[in-house]
Structure formats: C-alpha cells, structure tokens
Scaffold this motif. Structure first.
Motif, mmCIF file in Angstrom:
data_model
loop_
_atom_site.group_PDB
_atom_site.id
_atom_site.type_symbol
_atom_site.label_atom_id
_atom_site.label_comp_id
_atom_site.label_asym_id
_atom_site.label_seq_id
_atom_site.Cartn_x
_atom_site.Cartn_y
_atom_site.Cartn_z
ATOM 1 N N ILE A 227 0.823 -1.197 0.000
ATOM 2 C CA ILE A 227 0.000 0.000 0.000
ATOM 3 C C ILE A 227 0.867 1.261 0.000
ATOM 4 O O ILE A 227 0.526 2.273 -0.630
ATOM 5 N N LYS A 228 2.028 1.198 0.667
ATOM 6 C CA LYS A 228 2.938 2.349 0.639
ATOM 7 C C LYS A 228 3.484 2.573 -0.767
ATOM 8 O O LYS A 228 3.600 3.713 -1.238
ATOM 9 N N ALA A 229 3.832 1.487 -1.451
ATOM 10 C CA ALA A 229 4.344 1.608 -2.817
ATOM 11 C C ALA A 229 3.264 2.172 -3.749
ATOM 12 O O ALA A 229 3.551 3.003 -4.627
ATOM 13 N N LEU A 230 2.023 1.731 -3.565
ATOM 14 C CA LEU A 230 0.933 2.219 -4.408
ATOM 15 C C LEU A 230 0.645 3.698 -4.151
ATOM 16 O O LEU A 230 0.424 4.476 -5.091
ATOM 17 N N GLU A 231 0.650 4.115 -2.882
ATOM 18 C CA GLU A 231 0.426 5.534 -2.567
ATOM 19 C C GLU A 231 1.557 6.396 -3.098
ATOM 20 O O GLU A 231 1.329 7.504 -3.596
ATOM 21 N N ALA A 232 2.799 5.887 -3.005
ATOM 22 C CA ALA A 232 3.936 6.663 -3.507
ATOM 23 C C ALA A 232 3.900 6.787 -5.029
ATOM 24 O O ALA A 232 4.248 7.835 -5.588
ATOM 25 N N ALA A 233 3.457 5.740 -5.719
ATOM 26 C CA ALA A 233 3.448 5.753 -7.186
ATOM 27 C C ALA A 233 2.313 6.601 -7.750
ATOM 28 O O ALA A 233 2.459 7.213 -8.817
ATOM 29 N N THR A 234 1.161 6.654 -7.048
ATOM 30 C CA THR A 234 -0.010 7.358 -7.592
ATOM 31 C C THR A 234 -0.261 8.714 -6.942
ATOM 32 O O THR A 234 -0.968 9.544 -7.513
ATOM 33 N N HIS A 274 2.988 -6.782 -5.690
ATOM 34 C CA HIS A 274 4.238 -6.514 -4.977
ATOM 35 C C HIS A 274 4.799 -5.195 -5.508
ATOM 36 O O HIS A 274 4.384 -4.721 -6.595
ATOM 37 N N PRO A 275 5.716 -4.540 -4.823
ATOM 38 C CA PRO A 275 6.150 -3.190 -5.204
ATOM 39 C C PRO A 275 6.613 -3.068 -6.652
ATOM 40 O O PRO A 275 6.264 -2.096 -7.337
ATOM 41 N N ALA A 276 7.410 -4.008 -7.147
ATOM 42 C CA ALA A 276 7.896 -3.912 -8.526
ATOM 43 C C ALA A 276 6.736 -3.984 -9.519
ATOM 44 O O ALA A 276 6.677 -3.213 -10.497
ATOM 45 N N ARG A 277 5.802 -4.902 -9.279
ATOM 46 C CA ARG A 277 4.642 -5.040 -10.161
ATOM 47 C C ARG A 277 3.756 -3.798 -10.091
ATOM 48 O O ARG A 277 3.192 -3.359 -11.100
ATOM 49 N N ILE A 278 3.629 -3.200 -8.893
ATOM 50 C CA ILE A 278 2.823 -1.992 -8.723
ATOM 51 C C ILE A 278 3.375 -0.852 -9.567
ATOM 52 O O ILE A 278 2.641 -0.159 -10.282
ATOM 53 N N GLU A 279 4.696 -0.648 -9.522
ATOM 54 C CA GLU A 279 5.302 0.425 -10.317
ATOM 55 C C GLU A 279 5.092 0.195 -11.809
ATOM 56 O O GLU A 279 4.807 1.134 -12.570
ATOM 57 N N GLU A 280 5.194 -1.055 -12.249
ATOM 58 C CA GLU A 280 5.014 -1.384 -13.664
ATOM 59 C C GLU A 280 3.574 -1.094 -14.106
ATOM 60 O O GLU A 280 3.337 -0.481 -15.158
ATOM 61 N N VAL A 281 2.586 -1.531 -13.301
ATOM 62 C CA VAL A 281 1.189 -1.334 -13.661
ATOM 63 C C VAL A 281 0.823 0.142 -13.654
ATOM 64 O O VAL A 281 0.130 0.641 -14.561
ATOM 65 N N VAL A 282 1.270 0.893 -12.629
ATOM 66 C CA VAL A 282 0.963 2.320 -12.551
ATOM 67 C C VAL A 282 1.530 3.061 -13.761
ATOM 68 O O VAL A 282 0.888 3.948 -14.341
ATOM 69 N N SER A 283 2.730 2.691 -14.186
ATOM 70 C CA SER A 283 3.338 3.322 -15.363
ATOM 71 C C SER A 283 2.486 3.069 -16.615
ATOM 72 O O SER A 283 2.242 3.983 -17.416
#
Length: 514
Positions: A227-234, A274-283
């Motif tokens: 959730i921290k990775a998702l909040e940071a990415a979006t 997971h954090p790596a997948r989150i960054e990829e999807v958000v991009s």
C-alpha cells in the motif's frame, strides 16, 4: 543277426505305437480345449446379450417416462387453454349483455332528445316572432329604420376607433423604448431553454469494490509495503477500514484517483501484488490515461464541430474531464458554455464558430498545473495567444471575469453564458439547496392567500403559476392577486432576473351521460 533285426523291428513298432498314442492323446486334448473355449464364448455371448437386453429395457423405460411427461405437460397446457377460453367466453357474453343494455338506454336517450329538440324549435320560432315585433316597435319609436340606425352607429364607432387607435400607437411607441432590456432577457431565456446538458458532480474520494476482504490483506502487503508503494506511485491516499468489500481512494486530483483505481483493478485481476509489479502497472495506466485524455479532447471537438485546433490545446480539453469547479465537471461546463454561446450568437447574427470556440476554451487556464499565482482567465488568454487563436477568442477568454477590457462582441456573450451554466439549478452543489428553498418559498407565499388552491414554480423559478377557486375569487380579484404577489415577492425574496406571476381562474361545468 536275425535277433538284431527282430529287436530293431520291435523297437520301431513300439516307437510308432508311442507316436500314434501321443497323437491320439493330443487330439483328444485339443478337442476338449476347443469345447471348453466354445462353452466360454457362448457364456460371454449370453452375458453380452443379457446386458444389451437390460440396457434396451432401461432406455425404453426412460423414453416411455419422457413421453408420458411430455404428454402430461401437453394435457396441462391444453387444460389451461380451455380454461382461458371459457373465461374469455364468459367475459364476452357479459360484455354482449352490457352492450345490449347500453344500446337500449341510448335509444331511450335519443327519443328524449328528439322530443326536447321539438320543444326547442317551437321556442325558437316564438323568439324570432318576438324579435321582429321588438324591431318594429323600436323603428316606430325612433323614427329610423334598422338600416339607418346601423349606419349612424357605424359612423360613431369609426370616430371612437380612430381616437383609440391614436392612443394605442402612442403607447406602442413608448413601450418600444423600454423593450430593449426585455428583448435581451428574451434572447438569454430562449438560449437557456434550447440548450440541455447533463452534468456529473465530482468528489474528492472514489470507492473501489473488491470481491472479499481477503484481498485487502494482499493489497496492504507485509508490513504495509504494497500500500505504501501504491500511494507513492499514484499520489493518492488509500483508506482501508472496516467497510466490507470496499477500499476508499482519496485525492483532490481526479486524474490521480483514476490512475489509482485502474491500477488497483489490474493488480487485483492479475493477482501479483508486490512493489515492482505496482510500479510497472501504474506506469502503464498513466500512459493509457494520457491516450484517453487525447481521445476525449478529439471527441469533444467532433461533437461541437470545431476544427483546426492545436494538438496541445486538444490534450488540455481532454484533461478537463478530470477537473471540476465547485462540483461541476469542467469539460461538461465548457461544452455547455460553447453550445450556449453558439445559440446566442446565432440569435444575434454573430460568428457562431468563433463564439463556440471561445466558449469551449474560456476555462482552459484551469487545466495547467504551472503558474498557479496567475488568474485562470489570464493564463488561458496566454495559452490561446501562444497557440495562435483568433484575437476575438483571446479577448473573450481573458475578459470573461473582467480581468481585461472587452473589445469583441463575443466577449460579453461568453461571460453571460459562463454565468448561465454556473448558475443553472443543479449544476453546482452549493446552488442546489438555495434553489430548492427559493422554489419552496415562492409556492409558500402564493399559498398563504385565501382562495389559492395550488401553486407551481416552473421555468427554474422564473414563473409562478397560481390556481385559484372560481367560487372564491372573481376575475378582478385575480388581477389584484397577481399584483399583490409580485409586490410581496419583490420585497421579501432575492432572485436573479424576473419572475412572471400567472393567476389562473377556471370555471368548469361537468355532466355525465348515462
């Protein structure tokens, strides 16, 4: 020698006998095995035959059962159809009896009407006779014939009509001097009535539904890393509480909320969180949103019939979809202003295309994130200058909040249409409550008078219809009531424009023919 030969013959005989004996035994064994094999084959054949007979019997019973079931269903449908036909027959018989009864009543009524018609004809003959006697008496008293009296009356009416006509012309001239303001209001009202646009209210939060609460744990991750990775990415605050099967996305930027919503949707559907997948999807979602923004901008121009606009301005128009002003969607507001401007420019004989273009771009300064200290009207004007828009469009954008002087006839149209769209009842959240209260207050004031039966506030509160009882209020009193209501509304209420009060008094005579 002879003994040796005899022994040899004896041995050969014994050997031949042994061979014959062995051949006889082998043949017997072969026959016995053949017999056993045939018996076993016969038994298997019998078993297969019995099995096939049993299967055939089961299939027959099954088919018989299905056939009986279909027959029963068919009988049931036939029975239902027969019942419906019987009911319909009963209904038709009843209607036929009613028709015959009403036919008899109608014949009786016709006979009564014929008798009344004869009486009326006699009365009419007597009335005509009386009228002729009256005219003869008047001619004798006045010393004039009927034709002479008509001619004298016409001359008198002509003089009176000339006097009234001169006064009427004078009133029309005076009224024409005061009609300019009314005509302007008429154009605005007609423009409002001819334009209808839906609006979507924007909020600061969005809800994301999930199938079950187990997914919440996967979204949070170990020690909250997902959730921290998702909040940071979006850049969106993700609220996970006790609300069942729902996650709240909180952010004032609708674009970020949409990116977070679509990213969560893809992550949950994929299952890998997971954090790596989150960054990829958000991009990937960010790129998809950018493409969608461009498509929305192009579609908006096509809907309005606007051509030859810079692609960067088109992208900004698409970005309006994710902006709001006081709860009013910015793109819907701008498109509505464009349509209002086009309608008003058409009524006034001005350039419709430029008016529509200026209306669409008037709030373009609210879209860029840079230069926040500059008023959005001035920023929009600078953007229009940079992308070489028409000078009338540039002036309309910069002056719609009176930040600069208006130098084009399109500029006041854009200003008025912007105010119409923003002040339209229901367009913005803070206006709805006051609008409803104003309508209720209008109706309450009218209902407080004696003799008023019903009141209706229509035309967005610009007209008040008052229905009064014919037995309680006369025609003169109706006119006085409309004046009293207009004075009281002026004194007690605050409202834009003007309110038309219409008092309706109706007398109805109702009778029933049986």
């Amino acid at each position: 020698m002879e003994n040796t030969l005899e022994l040899l013959f004896i041995e050969i005989g014994v050997l031949v006998a042994a061979i014959l004996l062995w051949a006889f035994i082998f043949r017997k064994n072969a026959q016995r095995k053949k017999k056993l094999l045939m018996e076993e084959t016969q038994k298997e054949a019998d078993m297969i035959k019995q099995k096939k007979i049993l299967e055939a019997k089961e299939k027959f019973l099954q088919l018989k059962s299905e056939h009986e079931k279909r027959v029963n269903e068919r009988d049931k449908r036939i029975s239902q159809t027969e019942n419906k036909l019987k009911q319909r027959e009963i209904s038709l018989n009843q209607k036929h009896e009613d028709f015959q009864r009403k036919s008899k009543e109608l014949n009786t009524l016709k006979e009564n009407l014929a008798k009344q018609s004869e009486v009326l004809n006699k009365k009419q003959e007597e009335l005509d006779k009386f009228q002729k006697q009256r005219v003869q008496q008047l001619e004798t008293i006045s010393g004039l014939s009927a034709e002479e009296a008509k001619a004298e009356l016409l001359e008198s009416l002509k003089e009176e009509a000339k006097t009234d006509a001169m006064a009427y012309v004078k009133d029309i001239v005076e009224e024409a001097k005061l009609n300019a303001n009314k005509e302007a209001k008429k154009v605005i009202i007609e423009t409002i009535q001819r334009t209808a646009t839906d609006h979507a209210s924007e909020n600061a939060v969005s809800s994301f539904p999930i199938e079950n609460d187990e997914i919440k744990g996967r979204i949070i991750g170990r020690e909250g890393r997902n959730i921290k990775a998702l909040e940071a990415a979006t850049g969106v605050e993700i609220v996970i509480d006790d609300t069942p099967e729902t996650i709240i996305l909180s952010a004032f930027d609708p674009v970020r909320r949409e990116i977070a919503r679509q990213s969560l949707e893809k992550l949950v559907a994929d299952g890998r969180i997971h954090p790596a997948r989150i960054e990829e999807v958000v991009s990937k979602v960010k790129k998809s949103i950018e493409q969608e923004i461009a498509e929305v901008g192009k579609k908006s121009l096509i809907d309005l019939g606007i051509h030859n606009m810079n692609h960067e301005l088109v992208r900004m128009i698409g970005k309006m979809k994710y902006r709001s002003s006081y709860g009013q969607n910015l793109l819907q507001h701008s498109k509505e202003v464009a349509r209002l401007c086009a309608t008003m420019a058409s009524e006034l004989g001005l350039n419709v295309k430029l008016a529509k273009r200026a209306g669409l771009l008037h709030d373009i300064g609210k879209v860029p994130d840079n230069e926040p200290d500059m008023p959005h009207a001035m920023l929009g004007m600078k953007l229009a200058e940079r992308f070489k828009e028409h000078p009338d469009v540039i002036n309309a954008i910069g002056s719609h909040h009176e930040d600069i002087e208006m130098t084009s006839l399109i500029s006041p149209i854009v200003q008025v249409c912007d105010a119409i769209s923003g002040a339209r009842p229901g367009a913005r959240r803070e206006v709805v409550e006051s609008y409803i209260n104003r309508l209720q207050e209008l109706e309450a004031i009218a209902l407080s008078y004696d003799g008023v039966q019903k009141t209706y506030a229509i035309q967005a509160g610009r007209e008040l219809r008052v229905i009064v009882g014919a037995e309680q209020i006369t025609d003169d009193a109706s006119a006085q009531l409309s004046l009293d209501l207009s004075k009281r509304i002026q004194e007690e209420m605050t409202y834009p424009g003007q309110i038309k009060i219409t008092v309706i008094r109706e007398t109805r005579a109702v009778a029933y023919a049986k």
